[in-house]
Design an enzyme around this catalytic site. Structure first.
Site, PDB file in Angstrom:
ATOM      1  N   CYS A 648     -29.471  17.530 -22.429  1.00 21.54           N
ATOM      2  CA  CYS A 648     -28.405  16.833 -23.141  1.00 21.54           C
ATOM      3  C   CYS A 648     -28.810  15.396 -23.423  1.00 21.54           C
ATOM      4  CB  CYS A 648     -27.083  16.883 -22.377  1.00 21.54           C
ATOM      5  SG  CYS A 648     -27.143  16.340 -20.670  1.00 21.54           S
ATOM      6  N   HIS A 699     -17.553  16.035 -23.579  1.00 19.93           N
ATOM      7  CA  HIS A 699     -17.273  14.663 -23.150  1.00 19.93           C
ATOM      8  C   HIS A 699     -15.995  14.127 -23.788  1.00 19.93           C
ATOM      9  CE1 HIS A 699     -21.197  14.661 -21.317  1.00 19.93           C
ATOM     10  NE2 HIS A 699     -21.732  15.027 -22.460  1.00 19.93           N
TER      11      HIS A 699
END
EC number: 2.1.1.14
Length: 778
Positions: A648, A699
């Site tokens: 990521c 997120h």
């Protein structure tokens, strides 16, 4: 000749994460903005008192941030993305840019969060500034000036800190084609002139302007821009130009031409640069030397540092400043809270509060204070004692590391052959759906973990509770009709700390928290000795989960490079050596998982990109041993065992060949925030294995629609053959709640099913056309 002592920044989260809990209460609507700001003010006051009580020459202001300091700079400059501009900017504006906004929370429309990426090669994140050619900058966010006033009113001599104009531009991105963000510099400098003018009116003598990009290998236009920039913003306030994380020798000829009053260099990261800096330092500049490492937890060898700095002090006199290497936000707050550490282990460490004292001690010793010189000698003794501690160095581990060969890091057959075996065993559909590993860590899980650790729950009771959560996660996934399941990681407080707790050679802490982004904090374990696996770690949980379903269950491991990058490493051996020790331990776990009937094993490596050195010339050496460590971990897998990895916040263009060299059967990556921009790396490079580009930004609290996911997968299918695509979220779902998780995953599964039908029709049409052409030709 008094030596000036200072730090580049102090942790903002509070010694017990007070800021995190206040932020999250505010986001849930449990407190108002005034209460949140009160918590921030109390933390700042306490931080300044810590610095003043220790005896630092300055208290640093402007290092506090409600989300991250780059985003704070964005607000300071009035540079809010258009989609988040709703009236005069306030804290809610800042949080919208960082977290996004769903339609349900906005009367107008939803708005995506700005991109988030790693701060250089650390585990700290920042919100990426967005630039377009029409951008203007105007000082409209008063936080910096308010905090300077707070500190002055509290009786402190203040050194504000400000992210420099070139670094701010460099760390951002253009959001339109055919435009170079460097052309915005003249407009940006006008805003910086206004900032420095305001600070001058507040009576500020010195300002710390951070330009960390000077430690990179900058292209000539960027490096050349520094001279003009610092001529333009020259003011009555003295400027300490601050660099960190690597050497600035490559940029030194340009640096010494700048209109500044001093230079800070990081001697912890690049001690070899000192001689070159001293040779070229202008006669009227101060030199701040970062000798107390702000990125680790180890006690400084102040005796050795004193001996090193004494000749510099003799040469520079009061022009020598002593400092932390970088901001201390990368260190935990206070070692005094760690009551559970043995006296021996405790004597090895120093957290942020203790590092402040180390800086002050060095300053006093350099000034010739006899008691401080003697204290330096005594303070460094545990460092010497540790070098010969028998329990730190293990012959069994060294023997295995010494026996590593190239063959040990290779799968038994190539990917093409493995893929055939795996297709037969796994029987997965086109566009298989899965998640990255973790599911929501509910308050119930956290309460039970706390009760177990405090002795209120027995091991048997805790195990039963965890099995209940695993069973619940499996049931929810089956109801959603995901193709490959995970057990949810209810037993793991943190993806790295969990392995650290179950591998010999690590020390964990109770309050060793550091900020990752926003309210997200991590508690890195500390590598204190040689690492080995003494018994299986994850096998029991994975096999229990597999027993509850006929679908494939992924085993979940954290990779060796990520464990290394997300812990505080030893300083007495190389990072490569630590990675090899970790790789061998994880290799044993892979073997045990497949022997227990787990056919898919994910070895997460989200940190492999951030581990790259800042200088490109140093990349290959790092990649050689980092990739080898991953392959050592995975190479015990049989051909029919499918190895996944996850990355990521990664920029793949520069390391795409290295990503392929991992030889993972499936790689999942974070791409949704960038709207699949990261897949540009795959346009010119034919990635040979399977890939799952993330379609759900975990997120952000926003729930992606089915249409959004369909659109992203179609974009991905333009670059990756659809038969090699997976559909999955960007990252683990630990920080989300169950309602939003299930809603998002339901859309993900329905999007995949819809696309299977569409792609099947396209395939049928293509085959029909081909058949008709053959019949016509016949």
């Amino acid at each position: 000749m008094t030596t000036t002592t200072h730090i580049l920044g102090y942790p903002r989260i509070g010694e017990k994460r007070e800021l995190k809990f206040a932020q999250e209460k505010y986001w849930r609507g449990e407190i108002d903005q005034a209460e949140l700001k009160k918590v921030g003010a109390e933390l700042r006051y306490k931080n300044w008192q810590t610095q003043a009580s220790a005896g630092l020459s300055f208290a640093v202001a402007g290092d506090f941030a409600w989300y991250d300091h780059v985003l704070t700079t964005t607000l300071l400059l009035g540079h809010v993305p258009k989609r988040h501009r709703h009236g005069f900017p306030d804290l809610d504006t800042l949080f919208r840019v960082g977290r996004g906004q769903s339609q349900s929370s906005c009367a107008c429309h939803g708005a995506a969060a700005s991109d988030m990426t790693k701060w250089f090669n650390t585990n700290y994140h920042y919100i990426v500034p967005e630039f377009s050619k029409e951008d203007t900058f105007e000082v409209s966010w008063p936080q910096l000036f308010e905090e300077v006033n707070e500190a002055v009113q509290a009786g402190h001599k203040v050194k504000p800190v400000l992210l420099g104009p070139l670094s701010y531009l460099y760390l951002g991105k253009e959001i339109e084609d055919g435009f170079d963000r460097l052309t915005l510099l003249p407009r940006l400098l006008t805003a910086y002139q206004a900032i420095l003018a305001k600070l001058a009116k507040q009576g500020v003598e010195w300002v710390q302007i951070d330009e960390p990009i000077l430690a990179l290998e900058l292209e000539k236009p960027w490096l050349d821009a520094f001279k003009l920039a610092y001529q333009v913003i020259r003011s009555d306030v003295k400027v300490l130009l601050t660099t960190y994380f690597d050497s600035v020798v490559d940029s030194l000829d340009r640096i010494v031409e700048l209109s500044v009053d001093g230079l800070h260099v990081d001697l912890s990261a690049a001690p070899e640069q000192l001689d070159a800096v001293l040779a070229k330092l202008p006669q009227n500049w101060v030199l701040s030397l970062g000798v107390v490492n702000g990125r680790n937890v180890w006690r400084s060898d102040v005796k050795a540092q004193l001996e090193r700095l004494q000749p510099v002090k003799a040469a520079l006199g009061e022009r020598l400043w002593v400092a932390s290497s970088c901001s201390l936000l990368h260190s935990p707050v206070d070692l005094e809270l760690e009551a559970g550490l043995s006296a021996e282990v405790r004597s090895w460490f120093a957290f942020a509060k203790q590092k402040v004292s180390e800086v002050v001690l060095l300053g006093k010793a350099l000034d010739g204070d006899a008691a401080s010189i003697a204290q330096c000698e005594a303070y460094s003794q545990p460092i010497q004692a540790r070098k010969s501690a028998a329990h730190v160095h293990k012959a069994t581990v060294q023997s295995r590391v010494n026996a590593i060969t190239a063959e040990l890091a290779q799968r038994s057959v190539p990917y093409a052959e493995r893929a055939r075996h795996q297709a037969e065993v796994l029987q997965l559909p086109l566009l298989p759906t899965t998640t990255i590993g973790s599911f929501p860590q509910t308050s119930e899980i956290r309460v039970q973990r706390s009760a177990y650790r405090s002795g209120q729950l027995s091991s048997a009771e805790y195990e039963q509770a965890l099995k209940g959560h695993i069973a619940d996660a499996v049931k929810r996934q089956e109801a959603l009709d995901l193709d490959v399941l995970v057990h949810g990681e209810a037993e793991r407080n943190d993806m790295v700390e969990y392995f650290a707790e179950h591998l010999a050679g690590f020390q964990t802490t109770q309050f060793g928290w550091v900020q990752s982004y926003g309210s997200r904090c991590v508690k890195p374990a500390i590598v204190v000795a040689d690492i080995e696996r003494e018994q299986p770690i994850t096998v029991g949980w994975s096999t229990y989960a597999q027993s509850l379903t006929s679908k494939q269950m992924k085993g979940m491991l954290t990779g060796p490079v990520t464990i290394l990058c997300w812990t505080f490493p030893r300083e007495d051996i190389s990072r490569k050596a630590i990675a090899q020790q970790l790789a061998l331990a994880l290799r044993d776990e892979v073997s045990d998982l497949q022997d227990a009937g787990i056919n898919i094993i994910q070895i997460d490596e989200p940190a492999i990109r951030e581990g790259l050195p800042l200088k490109k010339r140093d990349h290959q050496n790092y990649l050689d041993w980092a990739l080898e460590a991953f392959r050592i971990s995975a190479a015990s897998a049989r051909p029919e065992t499918q190895i996944h990895t996850h990355m990521c916040y990664s920029e793949f263009n520069e390391i795409i060949e290295s990503v392929a060299a991992l030889d993972a059967d499936v790689i999942t990556i974070e791409t949704s925030r960038s709207n699949m921009e990261l897949l540009k790396a795959f346009e010119e490079f034919n990635y040979p294995n399977e890939i799952g580009p993330g379609v759900y930004d975990i997120h952000s609290p926003n729930i992606p629609s089915e249409e959004w996911i369909v659109d992203l997968v179609k974009k991905a299918a333009q670059k990756i053959p659809v038969e090699r695509l997976w559909v999955n979220p960007d990252c683990g779902l630990k920080t989300r709640n169950w309602p939003e998780t299930e809603a998002a995953l339901a859309n993900l599964v329905s999007a995949a099913k819809r696309l299977r039908k569409e792609f099947a029709k396209e395939t049928t049409a293509v085959n029909s056309d081909a058949l008709a052409k053959v019949e016509t030709e016949a």
